[in-house]
Design an enzyme around this catalytic site. Structure first.
Site, PDB file in Angstrom:
ATOM      1  N   PHE A 120       1.518  -3.504   4.001  1.00 54.17           N
ATOM      2  CA  PHE A 120       1.848  -4.842   4.483  1.00 54.17           C
ATOM      3  C   PHE A 120       3.325  -5.120   4.183  1.00 54.17           C
ATOM      4  O   PHE A 120       3.826  -4.777   3.115  1.00 54.17           O
ATOM      5  CB  PHE A 120       0.989  -5.890   3.772  1.00 54.17           C
ATOM      6  CG  PHE A 120      -0.362  -6.127   4.405  1.00 54.17           C
ATOM      7  CD1 PHE A 120      -0.860  -5.307   5.392  1.00 54.17           C
ATOM      8  CD2 PHE A 120      -1.139  -7.199   3.991  1.00 54.17           C
ATOM      9  CE1 PHE A 120      -2.099  -5.541   5.964  1.00 54.17           C
ATOM     10  CE2 PHE A 120      -2.382  -7.448   4.547  1.00 54.17           C
ATOM     11  CZ  PHE A 120      -2.866  -6.619   5.540  1.00 54.17           C
ATOM     12  N   HIS A 147      -9.842   1.648   0.444  1.00 49.65           N
ATOM     13  CA  HIS A 147      -8.389   1.505   0.336  1.00 49.65           C
ATOM     14  C   HIS A 147      -8.019   1.064  -1.071  1.00 49.65           C
ATOM     15  O   HIS A 147      -8.290  -0.065  -1.470  1.00 49.65           O
ATOM     16  CB  HIS A 147      -7.914   0.485   1.363  1.00 49.65           C
ATOM     17  CG  HIS A 147      -6.441   0.506   1.599  1.00 49.65           C
ATOM     18  ND1 HIS A 147      -5.560   1.171   0.780  1.00 49.65           N
ATOM     19  CD2 HIS A 147      -5.674  -0.076   2.580  1.00 49.65           C
ATOM     20  CE1 HIS A 147      -4.330   1.008   1.231  1.00 49.65           C
ATOM     21  NE2 HIS A 147      -4.373   0.257   2.328  1.00 49.65           N
ATOM     22  N   GLU A 178      -0.545   4.774  13.629  1.00 45.67           N
ATOM     23  CA  GLU A 178      -0.252   6.029  12.944  1.00 45.67           C
ATOM     24  C   GLU A 178      -0.438   7.218  13.888  1.00 45.67           C
ATOM     25  O   GLU A 178       0.360   8.161  13.885  1.00 45.67           O
ATOM     26  CB  GLU A 178      -1.135   6.191  11.709  1.00 45.67           C
ATOM     27  CG  GLU A 178      -0.801   7.435  10.899  1.00 45.67           C
ATOM     28  CD  GLU A 178      -1.491   7.489   9.552  1.00 45.67           C
ATOM     29  OE1 GLU A 178      -1.125   8.351   8.734  1.00 45.67           O
ATOM     30  OE2 GLU A 178      -2.406   6.673   9.316  1.00 45.67           O
ATOM     31  N   LYS A 204      -9.587   7.730   2.831  1.00 45.49           N
ATOM     32  CA  LYS A 204     -10.068   6.346   2.710  1.00 45.49           C
ATOM     33  C   LYS A 204     -11.462   6.184   3.325  1.00 45.49           C
ATOM     34  O   LYS A 204     -12.161   5.221   3.020  1.00 45.49           O
ATOM     35  CB  LYS A 204      -9.089   5.378   3.371  1.00 45.49           C
ATOM     36  CG  LYS A 204      -7.769   5.202   2.623  1.00 45.49           C
ATOM     37  CD  LYS A 204      -6.899   4.157   3.299  1.00 45.49           C
ATOM     38  CE  LYS A 204      -5.574   3.972   2.584  1.00 45.49           C
ATOM     39  NZ  LYS A 204      -4.659   5.112   2.773  1.00 45.49           N
ATOM     40  N   CYS A 251       0.803  -1.220   0.000  1.00 46.77           N
ATOM     41  CA  CYS A 251       0.000   0.000   0.000  1.00 46.77           C
ATOM     42  C   CYS A 251       0.838   1.273   0.000  1.00 46.77           C
ATOM     43  O   CYS A 251       0.294   2.376  -0.057  1.00 46.77           O
ATOM     44  CB  CYS A 251      -0.945  -0.009   1.195  1.00 46.77           C
ATOM     45  SG  CYS A 251      -1.903  -1.533   1.286  1.00 46.77           S
ATOM     46  N   HIS A 284      -2.577   7.845   6.358  1.00 46.12           N
ATOM     47  CA  HIS A 284      -2.819   6.549   5.732  1.00 46.12           C
ATOM     48  C   HIS A 284      -4.203   6.053   6.156  1.00 46.12           C
ATOM     49  O   HIS A 284      -4.976   5.593   5.322  1.00 46.12           O
ATOM     50  CB  HIS A 284      -1.729   5.569   6.142  1.00 46.12           C
ATOM     51  CG  HIS A 284      -1.805   4.245   5.458  1.00 46.12           C
ATOM     52  ND1 HIS A 284      -1.754   4.109   4.087  1.00 46.12           N
ATOM     53  CD2 HIS A 284      -1.938   2.984   5.960  1.00 46.12           C
ATOM     54  CE1 HIS A 284      -1.839   2.827   3.769  1.00 46.12           C
ATOM     55  NE2 HIS A 284      -1.963   2.127   4.885  1.00 46.12           N
TER      56      HIS A 284
END
Length: 419
Positions: A403, A344, A318, A339, A167, A307
């Site tokens: 990831f 996403h 975060e 998002k 991502c 994010h």
């Protein structure tokens, strides 16, 4: 002799998102706090899979951008990237016939690539034999298909490759493209990211890791970054492409400059393949490195495009990273996650979120985090809840974490903000 470093500016943007085709529709949807999430079991066979929701790009017809023969030989994520590049080039007003095309490069990020081609051709191999596998199979599914096809479409001979870091892919692509311009290797880069994995196998895989929201009864309320009742992310699809230029080149042709891409920071969590470091140390290092490259202190940041995936662990991590880096000032900086509205986009998310950040500069308006209804003690910053907010933005961070523990942060500055 001191090496000259060129300033990098953004002169064109193009996006296809769950809020519509084109940046105008994307931004109008963000401003209005509209959700592009819906049930997708009419598009994807989701039997046995808990999550039934997603955020597809509406009304996309690749024939609006490509001829029929090419469309047949391209995967959907590559089609989306080509369309976004077409829109970005038009927005930049670049006259390619007047440019040295061998000095124009392309870097596009994707997390997974055209996975549907692998499934389709594997099924043909099993059911019909090897001779039924498409001769275009390899070139369709390869993760570097999008930059390759963009180069072929416009005859661009500069640096050309793909980036895969889950991502964080398209944010890494923007950072890498900017570095080539800073070093004087190119003057123009076409860069961004794309993703389309709205297929049963992808849903099943993410569902098995319990990463997806299961709020099937209210899809538009499912993506809720930083909210105490968040239960996972929503699979979206889309593409964002940006035109980067050296400031000298952009000024020479009288181009409009959205902002400067002034800083690029990277790190690895080295913690877990799917779970982020709970204290957000990797994310903190990426943000700090981006600000250091931009030669800006933390007190200069006006906005953070987070994010913010709507996962319990990710959003808390975060938030912890922002607090650690900014200290008490973290509570003064607006933070929002787009998002919440588009889901996403994985490999495409960083580029699309960079475009949202640039529009905040342009419009003097911060996109909201919608569906923020229940405060979480672990997530206690100003998340611009539910409604867009007027604000002057001169310096902004845009975060992307993937990831594998991949972290990337970008710093954008209003032109003329830095000495």
């Amino acid at each position: 002799m001191v090496e000259r470093r060129h300033q990098v500016v953004i002169t064109g943007v193009g996006a296809l998102t769950p809020l519509g085709i084109g940046v105008k529709r994307f931004w109008a949807g963000l401003r209005a706090g509209r959700s592009g999430v819906r049930r997708v079991d009419d598009l994807v066979e989701l039997e046995g899979i808990y999550s039934k929701i997603g955020a597809p790009v509406p009304d996309f017809d690749p024939l609006d951008y490509l001829d029929r023969k090419r469309v047949r030989h391209l995967g959907r994520s590559t089609q989306l990237a080509l369309a976004a590049a077409t829109l970005a080039l038009a927005d930049a007003g670049l006259k390619l016939e007047a440019e040295q095309r061998e000095r124009i490069g392309v870097i596009i990020g994707t997390g997974i690539g055209n996975i549907e081609s692998i499934l389709e051709n594997h099924l043909k191999l099993l059911q019909q034999g090897a001779r039924r596998v498409s001769p275009f199979f390899i070139t369709t599914f390869m993760p570097n298909a999008a930059p390759s096809e963009i180069s072929l479409q416009w005859g661009l001979g500069g640096p050309n490759y793909g980036i895969v870091s889950a991502c964080a892919s398209s944010s890494h692509a923007l950072g890498a493209a900017a570095e080539l311009i800073r070093e004087g290797r190119t003057e123009i880069m076409i860069t961004g990211g794309t993703e389309s994995v709205m297929i049963a196998l992808a849903y099943a895989g993410f569902d098995r890791t319990q990463a997806l929201s299961r709020r099937n009864d209210a899809p538009e309320r499912a993506s809720r970054p930083f909210d105490a009742e968040r239960d996972g992310f929503v699979i979206g699809e889309g593409a964002g492409v940006l035109i980067l230029e050296s400031r000298e080149h952009a000024q020479a042709r009288g181009a409009h400059c959205y902002a400067e891409l002034a800083g690029y920071g990277m790190s690895a969590d080295a913690h877990h393949v799917t779970a982020p470091d709970p204290e957000g140390q990797g994310a903190r290092r990426a943000m700090a490195a981006a600000l250091q490259q931009a030669n800006l202190s933390t007190d200069r940041v006006d906005y953070i495009n987070a994010h913010g995936t709507s996962t319990p662990l990710g959003d808390a991590s975060e938030t912890a990273a922002i607090k650690t880096l900014f200290g008490r000032r973290a509570y003064e900086i607006p933070v929002s996650s787009t998002k919440s509205q588009i889901g996403h986009l994985m490999g495409g998310s960083g580029a699309v979120e960079a475009i949202a950040t640039l529009m905040a500069f342009e419009e003097g308006l911060l996109p909201p985090t919608i569906n923020y209804e229940h405060p979480d003690p672990e997530c206690d910053l100003d998340y611009v809840p539910n409604q867009a907010r007027p604000a002057q933005v001169r310096v902004a961070l845009s975060n992307s974490f993937g990831f594998g523990g991949h972290n990337c942060a970008l710093v954008f500055c209003d032109i003329g903000t830095k000495p």
